[in-house]
Structures are given as C-alpha cells and as structure tokens.
Design a protein around this motif. Sequence first.
Motif, PDB file in Angstrom:
ATOM      1  N   SER A 152       0.832  -1.212   0.000  1.00 56.87           N
ATOM      2  CA  SER A 152       0.000   0.000   0.000  1.00 56.87           C
ATOM      3  C   SER A 152       0.860   1.253   0.000  1.00 56.87           C
ATOM      4  O   SER A 152       0.558   2.227  -0.701  1.00 56.87           O
ATOM      5  CB  SER A 152      -0.928  -0.003   1.219  1.00 56.87           C
ATOM      6  OG  SER A 152      -1.807  -1.096   1.182  1.00 56.87           O
ATOM      7  N   SER A 153       1.933   1.240   0.775  1.00 58.89           N
ATOM      8  CA  SER A 153       2.841   2.395   0.808  1.00 58.89           C
ATOM      9  C   SER A 153       3.515   2.591  -0.544  1.00 58.89           C
ATOM     10  O   SER A 153       3.669   3.737  -1.012  1.00 58.89           O
ATOM     11  CB  SER A 153       3.903   2.194   1.889  1.00 58.89           C
ATOM     12  OG  SER A 153       3.311   2.077   3.167  1.00 58.89           O
ATOM     13  N   MET A 154       3.914   1.498  -1.178  1.00 56.68           N
ATOM     14  CA  MET A 154       4.533   1.602  -2.500  1.00 56.68           C
ATOM     15  C   MET A 154       3.545   2.161  -3.516  1.00 56.68           C
ATOM     16  O   MET A 154       3.888   3.017  -4.340  1.00 56.68           O
ATOM     17  CB  MET A 154       5.043   0.229  -2.954  1.00 56.68           C
ATOM     18  CG  MET A 154       6.251  -0.275  -2.201  1.00 56.68           C
ATOM     19  SD  MET A 154       6.735  -1.943  -2.720  1.00 56.68           S
ATOM     20  CE  MET A 154       7.099  -1.661  -4.457  1.00 56.68           C
ATOM     21  N   ARG A 155       2.311   1.677  -3.455  1.00 58.06           N
ATOM     22  CA  ARG A 155       1.284   2.184  -4.382  1.00 58.06           C
ATOM     23  C   ARG A 155       1.057   3.682  -4.177  1.00 58.06           C
ATOM     24  O   ARG A 155       0.837   4.429  -5.140  1.00 58.06           O
ATOM     25  CB  ARG A 155      -0.026   1.435  -4.178  1.00 58.06           C
ATOM     26  CG  ARG A 155      -0.021   0.002  -4.683  1.00 58.06           C
ATOM     27  CD  ARG A 155      -1.400  -0.617  -4.490  1.00 58.06           C
ATOM     28  NE  ARG A 155      -1.473  -1.986  -4.929  1.00 58.06           N
ATOM     29  CZ  ARG A 155      -1.657  -2.378  -6.187  1.00 58.06           C
ATOM     30  NH1 ARG A 155      -1.773  -1.456  -7.129  1.00 58.06           N
ATOM     31  NH2 ARG A 155      -1.714  -3.666  -6.498  1.00 58.06           N
ATOM     32  N   ILE A 158       4.365   5.544  -5.676  1.00 58.46           N
ATOM     33  CA  ILE A 158       4.619   5.452  -7.123  1.00 58.46           C
ATOM     34  C   ILE A 158       3.641   6.352  -7.875  1.00 58.46           C
ATOM     35  O   ILE A 158       2.420   6.230  -7.703  1.00 58.46           O
ATOM     36  CB  ILE A 158       4.466   3.984  -7.599  1.00 58.46           C
ATOM     37  CG1 ILE A 158       5.540   3.112  -6.950  1.00 58.46           C
ATOM     38  CG2 ILE A 158       4.584   3.905  -9.122  1.00 58.46           C
ATOM     39  CD1 ILE A 158       5.412   1.630  -7.268  1.00 58.46           C
ATOM     40  N   PRO A 159       4.146   7.264  -8.715  1.00 56.94           N
ATOM     41  CA  PRO A 159       3.259   8.227  -9.400  1.00 56.94           C
ATOM     42  C   PRO A 159       2.618   7.638 -10.657  1.00 56.94           C
ATOM     43  O   PRO A 159       2.752   8.183 -11.757  1.00 56.94           O
ATOM     44  CB  PRO A 159       4.223   9.367  -9.744  1.00 56.94           C
ATOM     45  CG  PRO A 159       5.532   8.679  -9.959  1.00 56.94           C
ATOM     46  CD  PRO A 159       5.567   7.521  -8.990  1.00 56.94           C
ATOM     47  N   LEU A 160       1.897   6.523 -10.495  1.00 58.41           N
ATOM     48  CA  LEU A 160       1.222   5.886 -11.614  1.00 58.41           C
ATOM     49  C   LEU A 160      -0.226   5.615 -11.239  1.00 58.41           C
ATOM     50  O   LEU A 160      -0.589   5.640 -10.058  1.00 58.41           O
ATOM     51  CB  LEU A 160       1.909   4.554 -11.975  1.00 58.41           C
ATOM     52  CG  LEU A 160       3.376   4.622 -12.428  1.00 58.41           C
ATOM     53  CD1 LEU A 160       3.952   3.216 -12.577  1.00 58.41           C
ATOM     54  CD2 LEU A 160       3.525   5.391 -13.732  1.00 58.41           C
ATOM     55  N   SER A 161      -1.045   5.343 -12.248  1.00 53.64           N
ATOM     56  CA  SER A 161      -2.428   4.983 -11.971  1.00 53.64           C
ATOM     57  C   SER A 161      -2.485   3.584 -11.362  1.00 53.64           C
ATOM     58  O   SER A 161      -1.522   2.821 -11.426  1.00 53.64           O
ATOM     59  CB  SER A 161      -3.250   5.027 -13.268  1.00 53.64           C
ATOM     60  OG  SER A 161      -2.798   4.022 -14.153  1.00 53.64           O
ATOM     61  N   ARG A 167       0.018  -3.527 -13.105  1.00 55.92           N
ATOM     62  CA  ARG A 167       0.780  -4.101 -14.223  1.00 55.92           C
ATOM     63  C   ARG A 167       2.263  -4.202 -13.876  1.00 55.92           C
ATOM     64  O   ARG A 167       2.909  -5.217 -14.150  1.00 55.92           O
ATOM     65  CB  ARG A 167       0.576  -3.224 -15.458  1.00 55.92           C
ATOM     66  CG  ARG A 167       1.176  -3.773 -16.728  1.00 55.92           C
ATOM     67  CD  ARG A 167       0.741  -2.890 -17.875  1.00 55.92           C
ATOM     68  NE  ARG A 167       1.307  -3.326 -19.143  1.00 55.92           N
ATOM     69  CZ  ARG A 167       1.062  -2.722 -20.286  1.00 55.92           C
ATOM     70  NH1 ARG A 167       0.252  -1.668 -20.319  1.00 55.92           N
ATOM     71  NH2 ARG A 167       1.610  -3.151 -21.403  1.00 55.92           N
ATOM     72  N   LEU A 168       2.798  -3.159 -13.268  1.00 55.25           N
ATOM     73  CA  LEU A 168       4.218  -3.143 -12.923  1.00 55.25           C
ATOM     74  C   LEU A 168       4.530  -4.179 -11.840  1.00 55.25           C
ATOM     75  O   LEU A 168       5.495  -4.939 -11.957  1.00 55.25           O
ATOM     76  CB  LEU A 168       4.608  -1.745 -12.441  1.00 55.25           C
ATOM     77  CG  LEU A 168       6.101  -1.477 -12.210  1.00 55.25           C
ATOM     78  CD1 LEU A 168       6.879  -1.667 -13.504  1.00 55.25           C
ATOM     79  CD2 LEU A 168       6.316  -0.075 -11.659  1.00 55.25           C
ATOM     80  N   LEU A 169       3.706  -4.241 -10.803  1.00 53.96           N
ATOM     81  CA  LEU A 169       3.941  -5.203  -9.725  1.00 53.96           C
ATOM     82  C   LEU A 169       3.762  -6.642 -10.207  1.00 53.96           C
ATOM     83  O   LEU A 169       4.511  -7.538  -9.799  1.00 53.96           O
ATOM     84  CB  LEU A 169       2.994  -4.907  -8.554  1.00 53.96           C
ATOM     85  CG  LEU A 169       3.268  -3.599  -7.796  1.00 53.96           C
ATOM     86  CD1 LEU A 169       2.170  -3.329  -6.773  1.00 53.96           C
ATOM     87  CD2 LEU A 169       4.629  -3.643  -7.111  1.00 53.96           C
TER      88      LEU A 169
END
Length: 324
Positions: A152-155, A158-161, A167-169
Amino acid sequence: MAFIISLLMFPIHERLDNKMPTMRNTSALLSCVILTVIIVIPLLLVFTAIIQQGSSFSQGVYHWVAEGGVQDLLSQPYIVKIINFANSYLPFDTLEPSEIAQKVAELASSFGTHLVGMSASVVGSATSFLMNFGLMLFVLFFLLRDHDRIISSMRHIIPLSRSQEDRLLDEIEQVSKSAVMGSFLTAIAQGVAGGFAMWLVGFPGLFWGTMMGFASFIPVVGTALIWIPACLYLLLVGDTGWAIFLLVWSVAVVGSIDNILRPLLMQGSAGMNTLMIFFSLLGGLHVFGLIGLIYGPLIFAITMVLFTMYEEEFNDFLDKQDNN
C-alpha cells in the motif's frame, strides 16, 4: 533479494496466515523456517558430500600418478604419434614423455593442497552465506508480516495509476519467478543429468554433477567446461565407448536442457524472446555477479513495461512527432 523471495514465498505464507489470522508474527516466522529447511539444510548436506567425494577423487588421482599411470598413458601408440607430430611441426622445444610425466606428478601432488585450500574457501563462503542468509531472513520476516502495508505504501508513493501499478507489480512478480525458475531449476536439472552420466562412466557423480550445475551459470560455454575434459580423459585412458557416450549424452541431453528448459521457463515476460533473455542474463552477470541471473531479466522486464506504458500514455503525442 528478500523482496524477490517474499514474492515467491507469499502463496505459502498466505495459507499459513489464513489459518492463523491473529498470529501474524508466528505465520511469518514459520514461513522463514520453511524457507530455511528448503534451502540451507539440503545445501549443507550437498556441500559435505562434495568435499568428501572431492577428497576421495584427489587421492585416487595421486595414487594413479604414483603407481605409474602417467607413464602407461604416454606409452600408448596414439599418444606417441601425437607427441612425435608435435615435435615435428610445432615451433617450440621438443616434448619429452619423462618431462610431461614429471609435470603431471607435480600437479597431482599439489592438487590435494589446492583442494584443501578450496575446501577452506568453501567453508568461509558458507559462513558468509549463512550470515547474509540470516540477515535476509530478518528482512523477509517483516516483508511477509507487513506485506499489505508495504504494498500500500509503495502504491501511494509510485506516481502511476492503479492499473499501471498493478501491471508493474505483476511483471516484477512474474519475472522474479521466471528468473529463479529459469536459472536455478535449469542448473539443478543439468547437474542431475550430468552427474548421472559422470557416475555411469566412473567419476564421482555428486561432485561433478554439482560442478556442472555451477558451470551452467556461465554463458556460452556452460557445462562444456566439465564434460569436454572428462571426454578427453576417457579417450586418453582407452575408454573410447564411455567417452562417446558421455559426449553424446552431454550434447543431446545436458545441452538440450539449457537450450529448451531455460527459455521455456523464462518466457511470457515483457516480450522477452530467447535473444533478449540471453543478453539480460549476460548483462546481469557482468554487473552484479551470480545474483545478476535474477536482477538482469528483472531490470530488463521492468524497463520494457515502463516503455510500453509510456508509449500507451503518450501515443497521440508520439504519432504527431512521427508525422513532423
């Protein structure tokens, strides 16, 4: 590395966590214990057997040399012809069988000393490995216990939708699994197949099978570093049938494992074809060492995903740029 292993271990940890929902510390600890049982204990058993077989092999070589095995080998008609050919055409001092035998005897006498030094080095490396493994387990414990909070902290950072983050994870998880499966399962399979053949022809199977497994990590040459000298030795001592068998087995079976199994296990990630897999493995080895067999494909795959997302996000802009 703890993060990558946490992705691989998470299905097991999730089952434990579901059975003990109020005991997160215990479930994370059990997952770390399971990982230790799977990795450390088999490695210790294998390394112990390798040292024992390597010591027996070095003693056998020394006794063979001391009992005149080199002189008998050099007296073989085809060896005599090779030496005479070398003395006739090659531009250096003449080769004398007695000098060759003396050099081989010196190498055999020092081989045991080198093996003792290698064993000490292996023990030292094992100690360092256990220390690093313990540190990794410490980090892994918190990654498993606080997995949801960390993701959750990573999400959030990260400045992405959300769809791009998923998709990245997903790509990181998929490539981590394929890199581990592709590299280490291929090495194990080649080591088992090569060790079986070595055992059949009369060599210590576990020792040379393990050496083949390590050699499979080396690009291009791989297991040929082990089986080519073994075939030459069998030819020199007159075991032509076993030499041909080992050659055919190594090329047809051991070689096909590397050419088929590794690309098969590493397919389906960021459009990585066999050539790209090869270059990502080669680059990872060059920059990071052995662990680069995991990091190389991972970095490459993440880069490809980021390029693809950039192209999708700015497709209209890129089309305008192409038309200008």
